[in-house]
Design an enzyme around this catalytic site. Structure first.
Site, PDB file in Angstrom:
ATOM      1  CG  HIS A 172      -1.787   1.188   1.336  1.00 16.15           C
ATOM      2  ND1 HIS A 172      -3.092   1.196   0.875  1.00 16.15           N
ATOM      3  CD2 HIS A 172      -1.576   2.437   1.840  1.00 16.15           C
ATOM      4  CE1 HIS A 172      -3.625   2.379   1.084  1.00 16.15           C
ATOM      5  NE2 HIS A 172      -2.730   3.156   1.673  1.00 16.15           N
ATOM      6  CD  GLU A 173       1.901   3.776   3.665  1.00 18.41           C
ATOM      7  OE1 GLU A 173       2.392   4.812   3.165  1.00 18.41           O
ATOM      8  OE2 GLU A 173       0.788   3.757   4.220  1.00 18.41           O
TER       9      GLU A 173
ATOM     10  CG  HIS B 172       0.494   6.129  -0.738  1.00 19.51           C
ATOM     11  ND1 HIS B 172      -0.593   6.564  -1.463  1.00 19.51           N
ATOM     12  CD2 HIS B 172      -0.015   5.554   0.396  1.00 19.51           C
ATOM     13  CE1 HIS B 172      -1.708   6.278  -0.802  1.00 19.51           C
ATOM     14  NE2 HIS B 172      -1.380   5.667   0.327  1.00 19.51           N
TER      15      HIS B 172
END
Length: 341
Positions: free
Chosen positions: A17-18, A21
């Protein structure tokens, strides 16, 4: 060891998820100060091109610290200096990578168990299918005049029948055969006819089935979110929502049964993280996307950073309060012996 496997699975899901980003932040020229695996005190870190890549002591997530993400900054590499579309892509990338990870987790699952087809395999003795003279090897072509192209469509028609007779057309030895079968209600409340399907084991079908299954799970999760909002969750809210303790117990149990079950459960968790993060609630990625939408409607006029920070802080506090409530519910279930490790 199973708890370690569970923590590693959580770590991978949050890391991806990170990483979403991070990749899009770098792509759009945003300065990333730190990309961390884990939370809490730093164990060690390496700096490369202005970014510290670190490992922290608690293996429960991670973060991507960007310049100007939560405060005003005049740095050219600030998140806030980028266009609405660039910022939206950076925010959306996290949940999107979770959706991609869900598909990736499912591919080896379907390679192992095979992709379901509309060809019948086993017919349960004395079942509705047995009484209707359905046979192993029959290929279901249509139900009540509607073409059936997947096993999921077949099971949906059975479930939606509510026990009413169904007119099937099956291919048996290259001949069309008309059969009427009446589903019966099982102990779990669903309607069944007593058949299993032949599973096709190849990588192409596995990839296709992974996308199809991910899409179906997304629909189910959206329906569940709607039920949460309207207060119509079957079985009650507290019995249907799991917190970190329950999830850790479930993942630990899956780890004991093998990597395939662990990957399948991992796909569900990753998808949940992605979908929930897209909910337009303050402090979530969806909430930040909603604020960007408001900014776009206002012709690019930015929302006051202090007000945005306050909105996100209120949302964060609400989420933490919700997490405390869910964790308390989990611990209560643990002491009652409802969940075990």
């Amino acid at each position: 060891m199973t708890i370690i496997a569970a923590l590693l699975l959580f770590g991978v899901i949050v890391l991806i998820h990170e990483f979403g980003h991070f990749i899009f932040a770098k792509k759009n020229g945003v300065t990333v100060h730190e990309f961390a695996l884990g939370m809490g005190p730093k164990l060690f870190g390496i700096e490369r091109n202005g970014t510290v890549y670190s490992v922290r002591i608690l293996p429960i997530g991670g973060f991507c610290a960007m310049e100007g993400e939560d405060e005003e900054s005049n740095d050219p590499g600030s998140f806030g200096k980028k266009s609405i579309l660039q910022r939206a892509s950076i925010i959306f990338a996290g949940p999107f990578f979770n959706l991609v990870l869900a598909v990736i987790f499912l591919i080896p699952v379907f390679i192992y168990i095979g992709s379901p087809t509309t060809k019948l395999d086993q017919i349960t003795a004395n079942s509705p299918a047995y009484e209707a003279n359905l046979k192993s090897g029959d290929i279901v072509k249509s139900i009540n005049g509607q073409e059936i192209n997947s096993w999921n469509e077949f099971t949906q028609k059975i479930t939606q029948s509510k026990g009413q007779p169904l007119n099937l057309v099956v291919d048996r030895d290259n001949k069309s055969v008309n059969i009427t079968v009446t589903p019966k209600k099982a102990e779990d409340g669903t309607y069944k006819v007593g058949v299993t399907c032949v599973r096709n084991k190849n990588i192409i079908n596995s990839i296709k089935e992974s996308f199809v299954t991910t899409g179906q799970m997304i629909v189910q999760m959206i329906i569940f979110l709607k039920q949460m909002i309207t207060g119509t969750v079957p079985g009650g809210f507290s019995n249907s929502v799991a917190g970190p303790v329950v999830i850790l117990s479930i993942v630990s149990g899956a780890a004991k049964t093998g990597i395939i079950n662990l990957l399948y459960l991992g796909s569900i968790i990753s998808l949940n993280l992605g979908i929930i993060n897209l909910v337009p609630f303050p402090a979530l990625d969806g909430g930040r996307l909603f604020l960007l939408l408001i900014e776009a409607i206002r012709g690019g006029k930015k929302i006051n950073p202090d007000k945005e920070a306050m909105i996100n802080m209120i949302g964060f506090c609400a989420l933490m309060a919700f997490m405390v409530f869910i964790t308390y519910s989990d611990i209560t279930k643990l002491f009652k012996g409802i969940i075990k490790f």
